[in-house]
Design an enzyme around this catalytic site. Sequence first.
Site, PDB file in Angstrom:
ATOM      1  N   ASP A  13     -11.207   5.959 -10.255  1.00 44.90           N
ATOM      2  CA  ASP A  13      -9.499   5.654 -10.683  1.00 44.90           C
ATOM      3  C   ASP A  13      -9.558   3.909 -10.093  1.00 44.90           C
ATOM      4  OD1 ASP A  13      -6.728   5.147 -10.257  1.00 44.90           O
ATOM      5  OD2 ASP A  13      -6.516   7.305  -9.498  1.00 44.90           O
TER       6      ASP A  13
ATOM      7  N   ASN B  86     -11.397  -4.002 -17.438  1.00 44.17           N
ATOM      8  CA  ASN B  86     -10.999  -3.741 -18.994  1.00 44.17           C
ATOM      9  C   ASN B  86     -10.140  -2.598 -18.899  1.00 44.17           C
ATOM     10  OD1 ASN B  86     -11.728  -3.274 -21.825  1.00 44.17           O
ATOM     11  ND2 ASN B  86     -12.042  -1.197 -21.105  1.00 44.17           N
TER      12      ASN B  86
ATOM     13  N   TYR C 122       5.239  -2.510 -19.770  1.00 46.75           N
ATOM     14  CA  TYR C 122       3.949  -2.598 -20.316  1.00 46.75           C
ATOM     15  C   TYR C 122       3.484  -4.276 -20.387  1.00 46.75           C
ATOM     16  CZ  TYR C 122      -0.122  -3.258 -23.526  1.00 46.75           C
ATOM     17  OH  TYR C 122      -1.109  -3.987 -24.003  1.00 46.75           O
TER      18      TYR C 122
ATOM     19  N   LYS D 145       0.762  -6.861 -18.187  1.00 47.83           N
ATOM     20  CA  LYS D 145      -0.085  -7.513 -18.694  1.00 47.83           C
ATOM     21  C   LYS D 145       0.082  -8.989 -18.500  1.00 47.83           C
ATOM     22  CE  LYS D 145      -2.719  -4.565 -20.703  1.00 47.83           C
ATOM     23  NZ  LYS D 145      -4.437  -4.461 -20.327  1.00 47.83           N
TER      24      LYS D 145
ATOM     25  N   ILE E  58      -6.101  -3.965 -32.025  1.00 48.49           N
ATOM     26  CA  ILE E  58      -7.354  -3.515 -32.068  1.00 48.49           C
ATOM     27  C   ILE E  58      -7.474  -2.070 -32.271  1.00 48.49           C
ATOM     28  CG2 ILE E  58      -9.643  -3.644 -30.964  1.00 48.49           C
ATOM     29  CD1 ILE E  58      -8.430  -6.344 -31.308  1.00 48.49           C
TER      30      ILE E  58
ATOM     31  N   THR F 192      -8.482   1.188 -31.530  1.00 51.82           N
ATOM     32  CA  THR F 192      -8.981   1.814 -30.136  1.00 51.82           C
ATOM     33  C   THR F 192      -8.246   3.137 -30.239  1.00 51.82           C
ATOM     34  OG1 THR F 192      -7.452   0.935 -28.593  1.00 51.82           O
ATOM     35  CG2 THR F 192      -9.508  -0.320 -28.999  1.00 51.82           C
TER      36      THR F 192
END
Length: 256
Positions: A65, A92, A160, A164, A193, A195
């Site tokens: 975690d 990442n 969010y 970032k 992307i 994912t």
Amino acid sequence: MTDRLKDKVAIITGAASGQGAAEARLFLQEGAYVVATDVQFDLLKKQANKFAEKFGDRILPIIQDVTKEDDWQKVVDQTMAKFGKIDILVNNAGIGNTDTTSGLEDSTVDDWHHFMDINAMSHFLGMKYVVPYMKQNGKGAIVNVSSLASVQGIAGASPYTASKGASRALTKGAARDLGQFNIRVNAVLPGWIVTPMMQQFTLSKKLLDELIAGIPMGYLGNPEDVGYAVLFLASDEARFVNGTEIVVDGGQSVRG
């Protein structure tokens, strides 16, 4: 394999799938020893077993975690016990915004802390715990995976976006702090992307067409597109690259 990371030891968080798994695979192909971490251990173990079939014991999966200091201590301890050094950290691991239909006033304090803890604080903790070992080596490379959202913002995703942006700013500050120790800190800013995290945005053909319409290249990126940017920044090819960022977005940011 061209041995761009030959005998280097890299910690990659969020490596069970998506961008993290692609980064781990590229690093292994380039000769690195990889410590792959994720909170989804079953998925991580499955991925690591696939890598081990080709790369042997150069892959070490660890459940983690990334918001917990104890877990970071565990990761660096096990990395040192197994491989004896830490050359590279790729922060990442992160979470995306699952609901972009709500306004800022609908976001909660819990939402704010959730995004900031996983997308920003974890990057701080990762650097805090690996830097002493990089100083011992006399060098190191850290790559923080931020987002194009930190430049452009995303409607309905303010917490969010802020998280970032915090990672991006943290990268700049850390680069100034650590450059004197020959430790480089850079960021990668992915756009759209393909994912598991963004699967929700591709289920609707209408929404998918709208996303692609905003990308001059005319298609979405794949995890390897991000992975190659991370690979460059982690390698000695980027030995004089510090405090910068690579945007991987097919030109989306050019169109605004």
